[in-house]
Design an enzyme around this catalytic site. Structure first.
Site, PDB file in Angstrom:
ATOM      1  N   TYR A   1       4.003  -5.499   2.190  1.00 50.24           N
ATOM      2  CA  TYR A   1       3.809  -4.317   2.683  1.00 50.24           C
ATOM      3  C   TYR A   1       4.017  -3.324   1.561  1.00 50.24           C
ATOM      4  O   TYR A   1       4.626  -3.664   0.294  1.00 50.24           O
ATOM      5  CB  TYR A   1       5.135  -4.144   3.475  1.00 50.24           C
ATOM      6  CG  TYR A   1       5.082  -4.535   4.818  1.00 50.24           C
ATOM      7  CD1 TYR A   1       4.244  -4.400   5.904  1.00 50.24           C
ATOM      8  CD2 TYR A   1       5.739  -6.020   5.072  1.00 50.24           C
ATOM      9  CE1 TYR A   1       4.304  -5.201   7.234  1.00 50.24           C
ATOM     10  CE2 TYR A   1       5.691  -6.698   6.199  1.00 50.24           C
ATOM     11  CZ  TYR A   1       5.139  -6.440   7.283  1.00 50.24           C
ATOM     12  OH  TYR A   1       5.035  -6.918   8.614  1.00 50.24           O
ATOM     13  N   GLU A   2       3.340  -2.229   1.874  1.00 47.53           N
ATOM     14  CA  GLU A   2       3.156  -1.326   0.590  1.00 47.53           C
ATOM     15  C   GLU A   2       4.608  -0.928   0.192  1.00 47.53           C
ATOM     16  O   GLU A   2       4.754  -0.335  -0.890  1.00 47.53           O
ATOM     17  CB  GLU A   2       2.451  -0.123   1.232  1.00 47.53           C
ATOM     18  CG  GLU A   2       1.982   1.021   0.553  1.00 47.53           C
ATOM     19  CD  GLU A   2       1.247   2.042   1.173  1.00 47.53           C
ATOM     20  OE1 GLU A   2       1.761   2.663   2.143  1.00 47.53           O
ATOM     21  OE2 GLU A   2       0.045   2.252   0.689  1.00 47.53           O
ATOM     22  N   SER A   3       5.530  -0.892   1.097  1.00 45.77           N
ATOM     23  CA  SER A   3       6.875  -0.511   0.857  1.00 45.77           C
ATOM     24  C   SER A   3       7.406  -1.359  -0.283  1.00 45.77           C
ATOM     25  O   SER A   3       8.439  -0.992  -1.008  1.00 45.77           O
ATOM     26  CB  SER A   3       7.790  -0.283   2.120  1.00 45.77           C
ATOM     27  OG  SER A   3       7.601  -1.701   2.706  1.00 45.77           O
ATOM     28  N   GLY A   4       6.949  -2.554  -0.468  1.00 50.32           N
ATOM     29  CA  GLY A   4       7.700  -3.555  -1.525  1.00 50.32           C
ATOM     30  C   GLY A   4       8.309  -4.763  -0.690  1.00 50.32           C
ATOM     31  O   GLY A   4       8.890  -5.425  -1.572  1.00 50.32           O
TER      32      GLY A   4
ATOM     33  N   GLY B   1      -1.810   4.423  -0.280  1.00 49.84           N
ATOM     34  CA  GLY B   1      -2.248   3.248  -1.087  1.00 49.84           C
ATOM     35  C   GLY B   1      -3.721   2.693  -0.872  1.00 49.84           C
ATOM     36  O   GLY B   1      -4.081   1.623  -1.434  1.00 49.84           O
TER      37      GLY B   1
END
Lengths: 279, 339, 339, 279
Positions: D76-79, D156
């Site tokens: 996920y883009e959040s990490g 992103g």
């Protein structure tokens, strides 16, 4: 936090301070390490962050923390900030520096955001050779391609020189081979060499060189290291003879107050009671 | 992979690292990537390879270096910020023809005898040496990990290092400097080792690797590599790792093999597991200064042991008791659970 | 500081941030940097300043944005990767003349009414908008934190973004590309906010800040800033922080003020403390679409509360029980103690 | 893990597979979300890492994990890497994705080392507009400087397009305004636009576009999106009429097998039992 340009020492040569009693404090029972770390500690007055290796620099920082710079934080190349070691550390990565530390950060952050980011007031560096502009050699003696002696190299020294606001150098040896007109190799250049290479330096480079003979000082770009202060009993000519370039002498040359009873007591009883580094 | 190879870049086709052809990789879930050190070195280290061994004073992958010596690899390029005892040993064993480093010395304890003979006297043969500063090495790993063609840093201005290392070059910033004039900065190129070895406290079987204490540049060195081997003090159950996902320094997707090798970082240390063997560091300068002593040391401790378990046993329980550490437990944090 | 000002660079003389002239800083050890949110905003946010508020979905510093609204700051440049509800509120309150961002929307829950009026209709006034992608924003913070003149990234090739944002420029690599030809790459310039606000779970009094769960770009945003304010759910004793130094995302030397403000991230969440208020996110699109409703909302919830504690109390205990989370504790690790 | 160039669907049009019974499975009780996520899941066969947002992409990834790609990891883009959520997440940063995850990493690492570093096999992207080269617009409708509609922007997406080995686009709407000859703004360019700008792309760009009418496909640089597969009952002319450019049709156009009972059961009972996204 500015220190007067050519008057870094505690006692001016022309002052009424007790130079005689001070000189007696520099008796044979004060070791070289005690002398150098006590004098270096005073130079840290008011500083907040020091980038230091193990040994004399950490002794100086620890003493400064107890005296002239109570808020001082030592940052280690390994990534430790705000260490509270249970034992005297043997390396900059000693496990006792990590346990109970305030922060342990990755090396990219340490070098990128902390050091290059401008958070270090004073970096301590050592070297095999130093020249009049405060450029340092820690790479080789002789030619780099076939050196007479291969030394460790930069480590983080190049970065400390480039990014710390100021650099202090503590040299145990003060002789013309170490204080040289021309380096065999420049590992860590000061701002003057950087500018000549078209790179804008971020720090002032070496501002203090502390030896058993005295203190050399410069303030920044365009300035040579000048003799700023002498230990009691040492003359300017002694230092000039021990220096491999034509060393200039500050007009207001001062005499360094020897380590006080209080400084010595702190060093011996609190900082390094087992005399690991106070040899 | 359907990507036109003409337009790929950076670490040559990263996708090949996990296509299953090396027989160690995924496809099934969860992948168990545990192998022995012997298997890992046999599979991932070939003559002529570029091998990174990282760990800054803490968690040095010594056991990996010893196994590379045992398997007699030749003509390696070793990439390591602090070339210290394990590098001196690999040099003495004849594994290494090229060194990429920013510090060549026995920590603060003295010199590396073999390295100095190679560099100062080409004895027994020359050593190609690519010299950087610490941050230069770090930036090379970052550029390698991030597929960047170069990485800028405020080092090297006025140094003699660019004169002996043509990889140190300058770029002109496309933005004006603070004085309105144009601004130059040094850059370093990426490094993409064929394989990176790092040592860590623990991982799960699929390679999620947790490290505490000094974390150095390990994550970047792993991401920069075509293959990555994580050597751990212990493999733990998935739940242990998952109880604290922020502690995972290296996610499984970046790891090709997990080697369980307790005390594999000796003479360096593993925070919370065993302390540094400072006496060995102090003794190395004398051992390595004398080529015969050094050869005898390698014969006894590396060639003379079948694997690291034997090396550990040979040191003896009493020895290890001397490096034992007490407890200083982290206080738990709450990750929370939806009610 | 004895550095020649002509040769300093990057964040204008970082040393001024800690010289004690602002009355909040060191000299004595250990520094207690705790202040109220009112004091922090009064001291560090001035009309015309560039203000970064970071936190990616998690730990959004909403309470800081509300206090900036209460104190009536004007003409701010707001830097925030995801311009979401708190930005829409600051826009509606008339605080912001310029926005630097990579995502303008109400998370995945809908639109920002005020932002769209400003951008689509210049209603009630135009909004200068500097648009990036997420990684472009991240790289601007990294460059700002590391005093780099630019930061390279493999984004933007062929995009229309450089056509509307002249800050996106290209640099030619000094190394040949994989095909031996020269290689170009886009770069972004550094950002150095006058002040950065981040929210975190906990800190000690001197500002060592610990975060778990999503950590976003908070550390870089803090290091990039001239002043940094950390807003925390709780201040803890030094021993708590020191029991787990790897958990410290932001060391004290980078922090100017610590504000204790429980539930200050609402409607976003604080991992392990309270959950996200998804219902509020869903309701915001309708509130913000209607300028009168939006004005009334600000009057009631921001101007109508003296501080965040009142805002929290006004929401009521029952409300907060709905966002409560259960326990999922991390397992402790041993940092070791010399015996 | 290579998929035959123009034959991405499970059932070839000329095969003996039970197209009729499959068509009956595409009865009115199969929702649009079920159809799209089941078809997208099949395209993930053998993939290891997917960069996905919440909604259809995660439904597809979850189904693929249970069927054709058991080792699949969603990043996920959040990490978040290797999430094991206790509840269906509502955002890519939902607290339930963090608790019990295998790794939660900082965004600079996620975007720098994982995405730009080349660790993502397939990135899922959505868009307001797509053109024949797979370039995407998620920024504005109208002129950027005074848009008719301001959309969220890149987030992103620009990085996913530039760095993922391939990109899948799932579009709920298939009409000439969304599938357009000319984008109002190019937020996320495919490799052909990047090359024209002098930048070497790292991935293939969009390789699959999955809609309720069928699948458009391309393999890499220099190729247009072509109609590769149709849902039962849809003709090539239907799709061409719904597409704003002169859509080419693959020679081996295939018919997509409708969601099977087994796929539907997994989606309804295991992946999203509360039908949060299966609306």
């Amino acid at each position: 936090m500015t220190t007067p340009a050519a008057n870094p020492a505690a006692t001016s040569a022309g002052s009424t301070a007790p130079a005689t009693s001070a000189a007696s404090a520099a008796s044979p029972d004060v070791t070289s390490s005690e002398l150098l770390s006590a004098v270096a500690a005073r130079e840290l007055a008011g500083r907040r962050t020091v980038f230091a290796g193990i040994g004399l620099p950490t002794l100086a920082a620890s003493l400064a923390h107890l005296t002239v710079a109570p808020g001082l934080e030592v940052v280690y190349e390994s990534g430790v900030c705000g260490a509270h070691p249970s034992h005297l550390p043997e390396t900059i990565a000693d496990a006792v520096l990590i346990t109970d530390a305030e922060a342990v950060i990755p090396m990219p952050t340490l070098f990128g955001s902390v050091l290059q980011g401008g958070h270090i007031d004073v970096g301590f560096l050592g070297a095999a050779q130093i020249d009049k502009w405060g450029n340092l050699n820690s790479s080789v003696i002789g030619d780099w391609h076939r050196p007479r002696a291969r030394l460790p190299g930069s480590g983080g020294a190049n970065e400390v020189m480039a990014n710390a606001a100021e650099v202090f150098v503590v040299m145990r040896r003060h002789d013309p081979r170490s204080f040289t007109e021309k380096l065999d190799f420049c590992t860590s250049p000061g701002p003057d060499r950087a500018l000549a290479d078209g790179i804008r330096p971020l720090g002032a480079g070496v501002t203090r060189v502390i030896t058993e003979l005295g203190i050399l000082a410069r303030e920044g770009v365009g300035e040579e290291l000048r003799l700023a202060a002498l230990h009691p009993g040492v003359t300017a000519e002694d230092v000039r003879a021990a220096t491999g370039w034509d060393l200039q002498v500050a007009g207001d040359l001062s005499v360094i107050e020897p380590p006080t009873e209080s400084e010595l007591a702190l060093l011996r009883e609190d900082v390094d009671p087992e005399r690991v580094y106070l040899r | 992979m359907a990507v036109e190879s003409a337009v790929t870049n950076g670490p040559a086709d990263r996708t090949d690292r996990t296509d299953g052809t090396d027989g160690t990789r995924r496809g099934d879930s969860p992948a168990d990537k545990t192998v022995t050190m012997r298997e890992a070195v046999a599979a991932y280290v070939h003559d002529g390879d570029t091998v990174s061994l990282e760990g800054f004073t803490h968690l040095i992958p010594t056991a990996a270096g010893h196994e590379i010596i045992r398997q007699g690899r030749r003509d390696l390029t070793v990439v390591r910020m602090t070339a210290d005892i394990v590098v001196d040993q690999m040099l003495a064993a004849g594994c290494v023809s090229r060194l990429v480093s920013s510090f060549v010395g026995n920590s603060s304890a003295g010199s590396l005898g073999e390295l100095r003979r190679r560099v100062e006297h080409a004895d027994p043969e020359p050593l190609a040496f690519e010299e950087y500063s610490h941050y230069g090495m770090i930036c090379r790993y970052i550029a390698g990990a991030q597929r960047l063609p170069f990485y800028p840093l405020r080092s090297y201005g006025g140094s003699d290092l660019p004169g002996v290392n043509p990889a140190l070059r300058k770029v002109t910033s496309p933005y004006p400097g603070p004085d309105g004039e144009s601004e130059e900065i040094y850059v370093v190129p990426p490094v993409n080792p064929d394989v990176t070895f790092v040592h860590a406290q623990r991982a799960d079987r699929s390679g999620n690797t947790q490290v505490w204490g000094l974390t150095g540049v390990q994550a970047e060195a792993v991401y920069a590599a075509r293959k990555a081997v994580v050597v751990v003090e212990e493999v733990v159950e998935d739940e242990v790792v998952r109880s604290d996902p922020n502690r995972t320094l290296i996610p499984a997707h970046a790891v090709d093999a997990v080697v369980v090798c307790p005390r594999g970082a000796h003479p360096s240390f593993a925070q919370g597991y065993y302390d540094r063997d400072n006496a060995f560091y102090r003794s190395w300068s004398a051992i390595s200064k004398d080529k015969e002593r050094l050869t005898a040391w390698l014969a006894e401790w590396v060639h003379g042991t079948a694997d690291h378990a034997e090396y550990v046993a040979k040191l003896g329980e009493e020895f290890w008791e001397g490096l034992a550490v007490g407890e200083a437990m982290s206080r738990p944090v709450n990750y929370g659970r939806r009610l």
